[in-house]
Write an enzyme that holds these catalytic residues in place. Structure first.
Site, PDB file in Angstrom:
ATOM      1  N   HIS A  70      -1.825  -0.066 -15.065  1.00  9.57           N
ATOM      2  CA  HIS A  70      -3.119  -0.562 -15.532  1.00  9.57           C
ATOM      3  C   HIS A  70      -3.351  -0.136 -16.983  1.00  9.57           C
ATOM      4  CE1 HIS A  70      -7.438  -1.695 -14.563  1.00  9.57           C
ATOM      5  NE2 HIS A  70      -7.505  -1.182 -15.778  1.00  9.57           N
ATOM      6  N   HIS A 200       5.126  -1.538  -5.729  1.00  8.43           N
ATOM      7  CA  HIS A 200       4.366  -1.681  -4.482  1.00  8.43           C
ATOM      8  C   HIS A 200       5.093  -1.084  -3.281  1.00  8.43           C
ATOM      9  CE1 HIS A 200       1.803  -5.178  -6.278  1.00  8.43           C
ATOM     10  NE2 HIS A 200       1.521  -4.007  -6.794  1.00  8.43           N
ATOM     11  N   ASP A 248       3.922  -1.100   1.705  1.00  5.49           N
ATOM     12  CA  ASP A 248       5.252  -1.094   2.322  1.00  5.49           C
ATOM     13  C   ASP A 248       5.082  -0.602   3.758  1.00  5.49           C
ATOM     14  OD1 ASP A 248       7.755  -0.549   3.311  1.00  5.49           O
ATOM     15  OD2 ASP A 248       8.437   0.566   1.553  1.00  5.49           O
TER      16      ASP A 248
END
Ligand SMILES: *[C@@H]1O[C@H](CO)[C@@H](O)[C@H](O)[C@H]1NC(C)=O
Ligand SMILES: *[C@@H]1O[C@H](CO)[C@@H](O)[C@H](O)[C@H]1NC(C)=O
Ligand SMILES: *[C@@H]1O[C@H](CO)[C@@H](O)[C@H](O)[C@H]1NC(C)=O
Length: 328
Positions: A70, A200, A248
């Site tokens: 970010h 992720h 996950d």
């Protein structure tokens, strides 16, 4: 840490990407061992603080990695995402999309900064942007991911505004062309985008980022139906907005290439993850990295190193913050 409390921690949602004008021209000021003269033990000090935080909660892994993404994608890697809002300024972190930023990421940076500043010669000599870059490298290694040398020499940004976030982040609905285009504006290739999406492999997404895929009127046909029914149970209608699930489902605590194996069986949680496998143009890369963690690790290190060079501030554009959450 029980699953219930883990799920309640606000955490990583969509992979965030910058579509703006960040340049890489100041990136030459980055180098390894940048602080050798002023704070020679800085990497060990940060690693120690990050390790202590990690032992308290593994949630810091996804939270810190996501914070670094970010930060870099919105106005460059300059710790502007760490700045708190004030009476007359709504900061980057308070943009409505901020539900994806978990408190444990900020806390990791604040603790590492305090540890660095506790050493007199290091005090206010190491930028918050570099502390975040080091902490990200450290949480990835602690979670079993690749270890890599991190480039340093970033400066902290002089502003942080919620409005600067607009248009720079990829919603979870993005398709391959949209994702590729966003990364390209930052000098990142499609392969870099696919590698970074595998961030992720750790972290959480809020139910609302994928609720459209698991319930009618039309279910997402690319989503594994067994997984979809699990997700419906975890995320009932009208679920608490703060509820989040691991991205996950197989190895949520490990930084590994399971992300790609999940995509092969329709277990990419976000549509913008699953599209990497559904689209025949990116599927071959997913297949290679599902097969070879060595190849994935190499690609990931190359990509996160490139990402760490986005929008580096020059002396005229930045400084070293005394408090990471407050502009000097
Ligand atoms: C906000 O207020 C502080 C003083 O409290 C001032 O230094 C700063 O320039 C102000 N920022 C804006 C954007 O007006
Ligand atoms: C997100 O923004 C809200 C206000 O808009 C604020 O109350 C909350 O603390 C922020 N969350 C984080 C993690 O910064
Ligand atoms: C869905 O996941 C199950 C395991 O949970 C797996 O056995 C099955 O092959 C998957 N379906 C598809 C279409 O990949």
């Amino acid at each position: 840490m029980g699953a219930g409390s883990a799920r309640h921690v606000a955490a990583a949602a969509a992979l965030l990407v910058l579509a703006a004008s960040a340049t890489v021209c100041a990136a030459q000021q980055l180098r390894r061992n940048y602080y050798a003269g002023v704070c020679p033990n800085v990497e060990a000090i940060v690693r120690d603080a990050v390790t202590r935080k990690f032992r308290q909660t593994f949630i810091t892994v996804g939270a810190t990695v996501h914070l670094f993404f970010h930060d870099c994608f919105v106005d460059g890697c300059d710790a502007s995402v760490v700045v708190a809002s004030t009476a007359n300024n709504t900061a980057e972190k308070d943009h409505p999309i901020n539900l994806s930023l978990a408190g444990d990421g900020f806390d990791t940076v604040i603790r590492a900064k305090a540890a660095v500043d506790a050493v007199p010669r290091c005090r206010n000599r190491v930028s918050c942007a570099d502390i975040l870059a080091m902490a990200t490298r450290d949480v990835i290694a602690l979670a079993g991911g690749p270890s890599y040398a991190v480039e340093l020499g970033r400066l902290d940004g002089l502003s942080s505004t919620a409005s600067s976030v607009n248009g720079k982040l990829a919603p979870p609905s993005f398709n391959l062309d949209q994702l590729t285009a966003l990364f390209a504006t930052n000098g990142l290739s499609q392969a870099d985008m696919i590698a970074l999406s595998a961030g992720h492999t750790v972290g959480f997404a809020h139910c609302n980022t994928f609720s459209g895929r698991i319930r009618g009127p039309t279910l997402d046909p690319t989503l594994n139906s067994t997984y979809a029914s699990q997700l419906r149970a975890w995320c009932p209608p009208n679920v608490d907005q703060r509820l989040a699930v691991s991205m996950d489902p197989v190895t949520p605590r490990d930084f590994d290439n399971q992300f790609f194996k999940n995509l092969q069986v329709g277990k990419g949680l976000l549509a913008s993850d699953q599209v990497l496998y559904s689209d025949p143009r990116s599927r071959p890369t997913v297949d290679v990295w599902a097969q070879s963690s060595v190849a994935f690790n190499q690609a990931f290190v190359a990509a996160i190193t490139k990402m760490g060079r986005i929008g580096i501030k020059t002396r005229a554009q930045g400084n070293i913050r005394r408090n990471c959450a407050v502009l000097n």
